[in-house]
Each structure stands twice: as C-alpha cells, then as structure tokens.
Design a protein around this motif. Structure first.
Motif, short mmCIF file in Angstrom:
data_model
loop_
_atom_site.label_atom_id
_atom_site.label_comp_id
_atom_site.label_asym_id
_atom_site.label_seq_id
_atom_site.Cartn_x
_atom_site.Cartn_y
_atom_site.Cartn_z
N LEU A 69 -2.55 -6.58 57.14
CA LEU A 69 -1.16 -6.87 57.48
C LEU A 69 -0.45 -7.25 56.19
O LEU A 69 -0.84 -8.21 55.52
CB LEU A 69 -1.06 -8.01 58.50
N ILE A 70 0.57 -6.47 55.85
CA ILE A 70 1.30 -6.66 54.59
C ILE A 70 2.76 -6.92 54.92
O ILE A 70 3.39 -6.14 55.65
CB ILE A 70 1.17 -5.42 53.69
N SER A 71 3.30 -8.00 54.38
CA SER A 71 4.69 -8.38 54.59
C SER A 71 5.45 -8.25 53.28
O SER A 71 5.02 -8.79 52.26
CB SER A 71 4.75 -9.81 55.11
N VAL A 72 6.57 -7.54 53.32
CA VAL A 72 7.40 -7.35 52.14
C VAL A 72 8.77 -7.97 52.40
O VAL A 72 9.44 -7.60 53.37
CB VAL A 72 7.56 -5.85 51.79
N GLY A 73 9.16 -8.91 51.55
CA GLY A 73 10.48 -9.53 51.67
C GLY A 73 10.38 -10.99 52.06
O GLY A 73 9.53 -11.38 52.86
N ASP A 74 11.25 -11.78 51.50
CA ASP A 74 11.20 -13.23 51.68
C ASP A 74 11.50 -13.67 53.11
O ASP A 74 10.78 -14.49 53.68
CB ASP A 74 12.18 -13.91 50.71
N VAL A 75 12.56 -13.14 53.69
CA VAL A 75 12.96 -13.60 55.02
C VAL A 75 11.94 -13.14 56.07
O VAL A 75 11.53 -13.92 56.93
CB VAL A 75 14.39 -13.13 55.36
N GLY A 132 20.71 -11.70 46.45
CA GLY A 132 21.07 -13.05 46.02
C GLY A 132 19.88 -13.98 46.19
O GLY A 132 18.85 -13.59 46.75
N PRO A 133 20.00 -15.22 45.72
CA PRO A 133 18.89 -16.17 45.86
C PRO A 133 18.60 -16.48 47.34
O PRO A 133 19.52 -16.63 48.14
CB PRO A 133 19.37 -17.42 45.15
N ALA A 134 17.32 -16.56 47.66
CA ALA A 134 16.92 -16.98 49.00
C ALA A 134 17.14 -18.48 49.12
O ALA A 134 17.14 -19.21 48.12
CB ALA A 134 15.46 -16.63 49.25
N SER A 135 17.32 -18.96 50.33
CA SER A 135 17.52 -20.40 50.53
C SER A 135 16.25 -21.16 50.14
O SER A 135 15.15 -20.61 50.14
CB SER A 135 17.85 -20.68 52.00
N ALA A 136 16.43 -22.43 49.81
CA ALA A 136 15.28 -23.27 49.43
C ALA A 136 14.27 -23.31 50.57
O ALA A 136 13.06 -23.30 50.33
CB ALA A 136 15.76 -24.67 49.07
N ARG A 137 14.75 -23.34 51.80
CA ARG A 137 13.85 -23.36 52.98
C ARG A 137 12.96 -22.12 53.01
O ARG A 137 11.76 -22.20 53.28
CB ARG A 137 14.70 -23.46 54.24
N VAL A 138 13.54 -20.96 52.74
CA VAL A 138 12.78 -19.70 52.74
C VAL A 138 11.81 -19.68 51.56
O VAL A 138 10.64 -19.33 51.72
CB VAL A 138 13.73 -18.48 52.72
N VAL A 139 12.28 -20.07 50.39
CA VAL A 139 11.41 -20.07 49.19
C VAL A 139 10.19 -20.95 49.43
O VAL A 139 9.05 -20.53 49.19
CB VAL A 139 12.20 -20.52 47.94
N VAL A 140 10.40 -22.17 49.89
CA VAL A 140 9.29 -23.08 50.15
C VAL A 140 8.41 -22.54 51.28
O VAL A 140 7.18 -22.60 51.22
CB VAL A 140 9.82 -24.50 50.49
N GLY A 141 9.05 -21.95 52.28
CA GLY A 141 8.32 -21.45 53.44
C GLY A 141 7.41 -20.28 53.17
O GLY A 141 6.50 -20.00 53.95
N THR A 142 7.64 -19.55 52.06
CA THR A 142 6.76 -18.42 51.74
C THR A 142 5.59 -18.84 50.84
O THR A 142 4.73 -18.03 50.54
CB THR A 142 7.52 -17.28 51.04
N LYS A 143 5.59 -20.10 50.43
CA LYS A 143 4.49 -20.61 49.59
C LYS A 143 3.45 -21.26 50.49
O LYS A 143 3.33 -22.47 50.57
CB LYS A 143 5.04 -21.59 48.56
N HIS A 144 2.71 -20.42 51.16
CA HIS A 144 1.71 -20.84 52.14
C HIS A 144 0.40 -21.16 51.43
O HIS A 144 -0.02 -20.43 50.54
CB HIS A 144 1.52 -19.71 53.15
N THR A 145 -0.26 -22.23 51.85
CA THR A 145 -1.56 -22.56 51.26
C THR A 145 -2.58 -21.51 51.68
O THR A 145 -2.43 -20.85 52.70
CB THR A 145 -2.04 -23.95 51.71
#
Length: 193
Positions: free
Chosen positions: A44-50, A74-87
């Motif tokens: 499963l491959i996901s492309v794109g921040d949102v 444009g820049p992604a929201s801070a919520r999206v940026v943090v949310g894509t940094k999954h452990t």
C-alpha cells in the motif's frame, strides 16, 4: 548529473485524468469510503500529504508514504505535516523538482518497495509526479493512493494493464525530451518490473 524526465506542457492534461477509481469527498470520510475496497494489497503506497494524513488518521498504515510538506503548491498545515510523521517508518530524503521525475526519486521508490520496512519518503521539492514511478514499480496486487486536488482520493489497483498505461505515458514524456537517449537506463528500470 541527475537524469530527469520532464513533463511537457502539452502532456499536462493527461495527468488531470484519474488513473484509478476516484473517491470523492474530503478528509477521513473519503478514506472510510475507499477502505472498503482496499482489500489486502501486496503493498500500500500513499502519495501526497493530505491523503497520507487522512490514511494515518484513520489507522490505515501504508507500507510506503511519499510526502513533501506541501499541498496544492503551497505549504501543508502544521497539523498535516506532524500527522504524516508516523513512528515506525524509516525515513529517506530525496530531491525532486516540480514537474519532473528524477532518477534519484525512481531509485528511492524502487528501494522502498523492495524493503521489508515501512518507509517514509520525504521529497525536497515536489512529489507531484511520484505516483507514476510508484505505479510502475509496485508489484501487481498493490494499491497506490494519491490525492486529486479539490475532488478526493484516487485508488489505483496495480495490474499489468495499468503498468502498460503508465509506461505509455512515460514514453510520451521521454519522447519529447532532447536528451531522450540518456534516459534509456530509466526506461529499462521500468521494463524490468
């Protein structure tokens, strides 16, 4: 010098079409709609921040995610940026300017697909065309998800015919380039998959 495949202006309309099934809507609701059709893909491959943010927010963990901290140019929201940094993901960084597919991006996607780890590919530049090498390099039976701006999320089931469709598009992109003879190695990578 890094080899690049450029998207010529005359081919841009071809990329506005969906390469799979479009699930309309926004946010987690769209992910819930498409999750019924995900099955158990090989990868499963996901492309794109949102798209990635909403997948992870819905507890659907892709094998590979490709992000650039941007959305709609444009820049992604801070919520999206943090949310894509999954452990639990190993992280790889790659440079890839807008409107091109670099050989480096292709190599990173190739390596991530063959990895047994969950991989987060962070693109410095833009991941706007990263779905194309993901579709070409993913094994059959995989799924690639990418966002269709202001419409929803596209689910691409990876089949031999889907790979042929994308390879045809890639050939059109390469054919329009002056240095097309230098791109034979890249073309061979896609043929070998």
């Amino acid at each position: 010098m890094v080899k690049t495949i450029h998207l010529p202006a005359e081919l841009r309309p071809l990329l506005r079409k969906t390469f799979g099934v479009l699930y309309t809507g926004t946010g987690d609701d769209t992910i819930q709609k498409l999750s019924k059709d995900l099955g158990s893909p090989t990868k499963l491959i996901s492309v794109g921040d949102v798209t990635t943010f909403h997948l992870l927010n819905s507890n659907i963990i892709p094998d590979i995610l490709i992000v650039d901290d941007r959305t709609k140019r444009g820049p992604a929201s801070a919520r999206v940026v943090v949310g894509t940094k999954h452990t639990g993901f190993s992280e790889i960084f790659v440079d890839n300017p807008p409107g091109v597919i670099t050989e480096d991006l292709i190599n990173v996607v190739h390596d991530a697909i063959r990895s047994k780890d969950h991989v987060r590919i962070f693109v410095r530049g833009e991941e706007d065309l990263a779905a194309l090498p993901a579709i070409l390099l993913a094994p059959e039976g995989s799924v690639v998800l990418y966002g269709q701006p202001d419409e929803g999320v596209v689910l691409v089931n990876i089949t031999r015919s889907k790979k042929e469709e994308i390879l045809d598009l890639l050939d059109k992109m390469i054919h329009g380039q002056e240095d097309r003879n230098n791109l034979i190695d890249i073309r061979r990578k896609f043929n070998g998959c």
